[in-house]
Write a protein that holds these residues in place. Structure first.
Motif, PDB file in Angstrom:
ATOM      1  N   ASP A 117       0.618   1.385   8.230  1.00  0.00           N
ATOM      2  CA  ASP A 117       0.815   0.169   6.447  1.00  0.00           C
ATOM      3  C   ASP A 117       2.037   0.577   5.875  1.00  0.00           C
ATOM      4  OD1 ASP A 117       0.093   2.410   5.283  1.00  0.00           O
ATOM      5  OD2 ASP A 117      -2.217   1.543   5.389  1.00  0.00           O
ATOM      6  N   ASP A 118       2.226  -0.347   5.341  1.00  0.00           N
ATOM      7  CA  ASP A 118       2.792  -0.225   4.331  1.00  0.00           C
ATOM      8  C   ASP A 118       2.923   0.722   3.288  1.00  0.00           C
ATOM      9  OD1 ASP A 118       4.626  -1.969   4.947  1.00  0.00           O
ATOM     10  OD2 ASP A 118       4.597  -3.673   3.789  1.00  0.00           O
ATOM     11  N   ALA A 119       2.160   1.349   2.809  1.00  0.00           N
ATOM     12  CA  ALA A 119       1.652   2.216   2.128  1.00  0.00           C
ATOM     13  C   ALA A 119       2.073   3.525   2.498  1.00  0.00           C
ATOM     14  CB  ALA A 119       0.055   1.998   0.961  1.00  0.00           C
ATOM     15  N   ALA A 120       1.319   3.524   3.777  1.00  0.00           N
ATOM     16  CA  ALA A 120       1.927   4.990   4.648  1.00  0.00           C
ATOM     17  C   ALA A 120       3.365   5.591   4.656  1.00  0.00           C
ATOM     18  CB  ALA A 120       1.416   5.124   5.979  1.00  0.00           C
ATOM     19  N   ILE A 121       4.200   4.291   4.809  1.00  0.00           N
ATOM     20  CA  ILE A 121       5.887   3.886   4.355  1.00  0.00           C
ATOM     21  C   ILE A 121       5.996   4.280   3.840  1.00  0.00           C
ATOM     22  CG2 ILE A 121       7.365   2.962   5.608  1.00  0.00           C
ATOM     23  CD1 ILE A 121       6.010   0.514   6.620  1.00  0.00           C
ATOM     24  N   ILE A 122       6.009   4.196   2.168  1.00  0.00           N
ATOM     25  CA  ILE A 122       6.244   4.672   1.175  1.00  0.00           C
ATOM     26  C   ILE A 122       5.904   5.657   0.885  1.00  0.00           C
ATOM     27  CG2 ILE A 122       5.684   3.647  -1.330  1.00  0.00           C
ATOM     28  CD1 ILE A 122       5.519   0.873  -0.592  1.00  0.00           C
ATOM     29  N   ALA A 123       4.946   6.671   0.781  1.00  0.00           N
ATOM     30  CA  ALA A 123       4.302   6.878   1.374  1.00  0.00           C
ATOM     31  C   ALA A 123       5.218   8.749   1.383  1.00  0.00           C
ATOM     32  CB  ALA A 123       2.982   7.720   1.208  1.00  0.00           C
ATOM     33  N   ALA A 124       5.849   8.291   2.358  1.00  0.00           N
ATOM     34  CA  ALA A 124       6.223   9.061   4.293  1.00  0.00           C
ATOM     35  C   ALA A 124       7.685   8.683   2.927  1.00  0.00           C
ATOM     36  CB  ALA A 124       6.584   8.393   5.109  1.00  0.00           C
ATOM     37  N   ARG A 125       8.713   8.316   2.657  1.00  0.00           N
ATOM     38  CA  ARG A 125      10.011   8.097   2.079  1.00  0.00           C
ATOM     39  C   ARG A 125      10.068   8.943   0.596  1.00  0.00           C
ATOM     40  NH1 ARG A 125      12.533   3.995  -1.785  1.00  0.00           N
ATOM     41  NH2 ARG A 125      15.043   4.039  -0.616  1.00  0.00           N
ATOM     42  N   ASP A 126       7.991   8.337   0.462  1.00  0.00           N
ATOM     43  CA  ASP A 126       8.460   9.243  -1.329  1.00  0.00           C
ATOM     44  C   ASP A 126       9.225  10.562  -1.197  1.00  0.00           C
ATOM     45  OD1 ASP A 126       8.304   7.405  -2.693  1.00  0.00           O
ATOM     46  OD2 ASP A 126       6.301   7.039  -2.837  1.00  0.00           O
ATOM     47  N   ALA A 127       7.796  11.013   0.140  1.00  0.00           N
ATOM     48  CA  ALA A 127       7.741  12.704   0.501  1.00  0.00           C
ATOM     49  C   ALA A 127       8.802  13.316   1.068  1.00  0.00           C
ATOM     50  CB  ALA A 127       6.653  12.447   1.462  1.00  0.00           C
ATOM     51  N   LEU A 128       9.833  12.749   1.344  1.00  0.00           N
ATOM     52  CA  LEU A 128      10.839  12.893   2.043  1.00  0.00           C
ATOM     53  C   LEU A 128      12.009  13.806   0.888  1.00  0.00           C
ATOM     54  CD1 LEU A 128      11.610  10.721   5.177  1.00  0.00           C
ATOM     55  CD2 LEU A 128      11.587  13.427   5.281  1.00  0.00           C
ATOM     56  N   TRP A 129      12.086  12.569   0.126  1.00  0.00           N
ATOM     57  CA  TRP A 129      13.006  13.302  -0.850  1.00  0.00           C
ATOM     58  C   TRP A 129      12.628  14.018  -1.881  1.00  0.00           C
ATOM     59  CZ3 TRP A 129      17.524  12.742  -3.055  1.00  0.00           C
ATOM     60  CH2 TRP A 129      17.602  12.578  -4.013  1.00  0.00           C
ATOM     61  N   ARG A 130      11.257  14.128  -2.439  1.00  0.00           N
ATOM     62  CA  ARG A 130      10.287  14.841  -2.632  1.00  0.00           C
ATOM     63  C   ARG A 130      10.058  16.568  -2.538  1.00  0.00           C
ATOM     64  NH1 ARG A 130       6.143  12.076  -3.135  1.00  0.00           N
ATOM     65  NH2 ARG A 130       4.621  13.715  -1.287  1.00  0.00           N
ATOM     66  N   GLU A 131       9.978  16.112  -1.160  1.00  0.00           N
ATOM     67  CA  GLU A 131      10.218  17.630  -0.945  1.00  0.00           C
ATOM     68  C   GLU A 131      11.404  17.904  -0.016  1.00  0.00           C
ATOM     69  OE1 GLU A 131       6.542  17.808   2.159  1.00  0.00           O
ATOM     70  OE2 GLU A 131       5.252  16.905   0.586  1.00  0.00           O
ATOM     71  N   HIS A 132      11.959  17.208   0.718  1.00  0.00           N
ATOM     72  CA  HIS A 132      13.411  17.450   0.907  1.00  0.00           C
ATOM     73  C   HIS A 132      14.487  17.343   0.874  1.00  0.00           C
ATOM     74  CE1 HIS A 132      10.543  19.434   4.549  1.00  0.00           C
ATOM     75  NE2 HIS A 132       9.944  17.761   4.219  1.00  0.00           N
ATOM     76  N   ARG A 133      14.619  16.551  -0.254  1.00  0.00           N
ATOM     77  CA  ARG A 133      15.852  15.732  -1.030  1.00  0.00           C
ATOM     78  C   ARG A 133      16.561  14.496   0.270  1.00  0.00           C
ATOM     79  NH1 ARG A 133      13.246  15.548  -4.755  1.00  0.00           N
ATOM     80  NH2 ARG A 133      14.383  15.988  -7.313  1.00  0.00           N
ATOM     81  N   ILE A 134      15.424  14.021   1.276  1.00  0.00           N
ATOM     82  CA  ILE A 134      16.253  13.359   1.815  1.00  0.00           C
ATOM     83  C   ILE A 134      16.275  12.058   1.601  1.00  0.00           C
ATOM     84  CG2 ILE A 134      15.444  12.756   4.168  1.00  0.00           C
ATOM     85  CD1 ILE A 134      15.376  15.972   5.127  1.00  0.00           C
ATOM     86  N   ALA A 135      16.824  11.371   1.384  1.00  0.00           N
ATOM     87  CA  ALA A 135      16.385  10.009   0.820  1.00  0.00           C
ATOM     88  C   ALA A 135      17.512   8.667   2.223  1.00  0.00           C
ATOM     89  CB  ALA A 135      18.109   9.561  -0.332  1.00  0.00           C
ATOM     90  N   VAL A 136      16.514   8.215   2.475  1.00  0.00           N
ATOM     91  CA  VAL A 136      16.011   7.431   3.680  1.00  0.00           C
ATOM     92  C   VAL A 136      16.108   6.151   3.366  1.00  0.00           C
ATOM     93  CG1 VAL A 136      16.101   9.474   4.999  1.00  0.00           C
ATOM     94  CG2 VAL A 136      14.351   7.714   5.087  1.00  0.00           C
ATOM     95  N   GLU A 137      16.328   5.348   4.349  1.00  0.00           N
ATOM     96  CA  GLU A 137      15.522   3.743   4.579  1.00  0.00           C
ATOM     97  C   GLU A 137      14.115   3.733   4.739  1.00  0.00           C
ATOM     98  OE1 GLU A 137      17.714   1.479   8.108  1.00  0.00           O
ATOM     99  OE2 GLU A 137      18.940   2.715   6.661  1.00  0.00           O
ATOM    100  N   TYR A 138      13.243   2.517   4.587  1.00  0.00           N
ATOM    101  CA  TYR A 138      12.404   2.822   4.554  1.00  0.00           C
ATOM    102  C   TYR A 138      11.957   2.467   6.443  1.00  0.00           C
ATOM    103  CZ  TYR A 138      10.627   1.031   0.159  1.00  0.00           C
ATOM    104  OH  TYR A 138      10.320   1.468  -1.740  1.00  0.00           O
ATOM    105  N   GLY A 139      12.676   1.623   6.525  1.00  0.00           N
ATOM    106  CA  GLY A 139      13.075   2.352   8.605  1.00  0.00           C
ATOM    107  C   GLY A 139      12.369   3.189   9.055  1.00  0.00           C
ATOM    108  N   ALA A 140      13.150   3.877   7.990  1.00  0.00           N
ATOM    109  CA  ALA A 140      13.554   5.367   9.219  1.00  0.00           C
ATOM    110  C   ALA A 140      12.064   5.970   8.358  1.00  0.00           C
ATOM    111  CB  ALA A 140      14.879   6.505   8.168  1.00  0.00           C
ATOM    112  N   ALA A 141      11.798   5.850   7.312  1.00  0.00           N
ATOM    113  CA  ALA A 141      10.548   6.693   6.907  1.00  0.00           C
ATOM    114  C   ALA A 141       8.967   5.881   7.569  1.00  0.00           C
ATOM    115  CB  ALA A 141      10.446   6.649   5.309  1.00  0.00           C
ATOM    116  N   THR A 142       8.833   5.012   7.959  1.00  0.00           N
ATOM    117  CA  THR A 142       7.790   4.851   9.329  1.00  0.00           C
ATOM    118  C   THR A 142       7.805   5.521  10.542  1.00  0.00           C
ATOM    119  OG1 THR A 142       8.660   1.767   8.913  1.00  0.00           O
ATOM    120  CG2 THR A 142       7.289   2.291  10.837  1.00  0.00           C
TER     121      THR A 142
END
Length: 312
Positions: free
Chosen positions: A251-276
């Motif tokens: 779901d979208d909430a999980a996608i948003i959380a994954a994108r945030d986690a990539l930035w917060r924990e790894h400083r990786i900024a990706v689009e929502y499609g990649a975070a999916t």
């Protein structure tokens, strides 16, 4: 229509030295979860591979017209097409709806594309690109539904296998299915399981598997800008039916959380499609649970995003 491993291998030979080789990195210290950093590719997504393979194959075959290439896409496919065309010294005419964000129009123009705004929907731009191809003789490209495009995308899996030869599974986000088709075809050659991940409200491949045929779906997801195909390709459906593939939804909430986690924990900024893709293996509520000790690689496929909301 089925893609073959030989087509993916031919694509790899064709584009060798012209695209950025994949970098893989461990996601943690367990050695079981890896990231494939394809967002570092030219134009910011995997699409550069397929676009370049498409044009080089046509040049080899003597079917690359003087009128250049045309495509309907204001997203990653359009950028990749424009970039590949520039590298081959030919014109690229990209059709977008008038509603396309100015930032995308400007980015396409920066690659030297002739950008034309038509209608208010993608379908309007697609129709215009087809008419343009018919009247000018320009080569008509497609965002995902073409074997040369899919084979080029699949070269990513060959490189991942070189770097992680004992990989058990690869996790990839699915839109129309070009990247998925290529990766699944190559992964099957190596005996690697594929996890095909889609937003719950953007499920073209999942719906096709349920129906046993390609069908149209409604699109309503935060990741729709890159995964918002209304129907999967016949190649994608064939790959999902014949190879070792799990189709899962997030779901979208999980996608948003994954994108945030990539930035917060790894400083990786990706689009929502990649975070999916990453959302499917989230420890909080995974859509896919790998076996204990299994080595899994998540493909982070694109970074064409607005990072202004990644502030933590």
């Amino acid at each position: 229509m089925e893609l073959t491993h030989s087509e993916v291998k031919a694509a790899a030979e064709r584009i060798a030295g012209r695209t950025r080789p994949i970098t893989v990195a461990p996601a943690d210290n367990t050695g079981t979860l890896w990231f494939a950093l394809e967002f570092m590719q030219h134009t910011g997504s995997f699409k550069a591979r397929g676009a370049l393979n498409f044009l080089l194959a046509h040049r080899e075959n003597g079917t690359l017209p003087q009128a250049g290439v045309t495509i309907a896409s204001g997203g990653n496919a359009g950028l990749a097409c424009a970039w590949a065309a520039r590298s081959q010294g030919i014109a690229a005419t990209v059709f977008l709806p008038t509603t396309a964000p100015r930032v995308k129009v400007d980015k396409l123009a920066s690659y030297g594309a002739d950008v034309r705004l038509v209608g208010t929907q993608y379908a309007d731009a697609l129709a215009a690109s087809r008419t343009y191809a018919d009247t000018t003789g320009a080569l008509l490209s497609h965002a995902y539904d073409n074997p040369l495009i899919a084979a080029g995308a699949g070269t990513l899996m060959l490189e991942i296998h070189e770097r992680i030869p004992d990989l058990d599974a690869v996790v990839v986000a699915v839109g129309g299915g070009g990247l998925f088709s290529g990766i699944a075809t190559a992964a099957d050659h190596y005996g690697i399981r594929v996890i095909a991940v889609e937003p719950a409200r953007c499920r073209a491949l999942h719906a096709a598997l349920e129906a046993g045929q390609v069908v149209d779906v409604d699109i309503d997801s935060i990741a729709a800008d890159s995964l918002g195909a209304r129907r999967a390709s016949a190649m994608a459906l064939a790959a999902a039916q014949h190879y070792d593939v799990d189709s899962v939804l997030v779901d979208d909430a999980a996608i948003i959380a994954a994108r945030d986690a990539l930035w917060r924990e790894h400083r990786i900024a990706v689009e929502y499609g990649a975070a999916t893709a990453l959302a499917a293996v989230s420890p909080d509520a995974p859509a896919f649970r790998p076996a204990s000790g299994a080595r899994v690689c998540v493909v982070l496929c694109g970074a064409n995003t607005d990072p202004s909301d990644l502030t933590r």
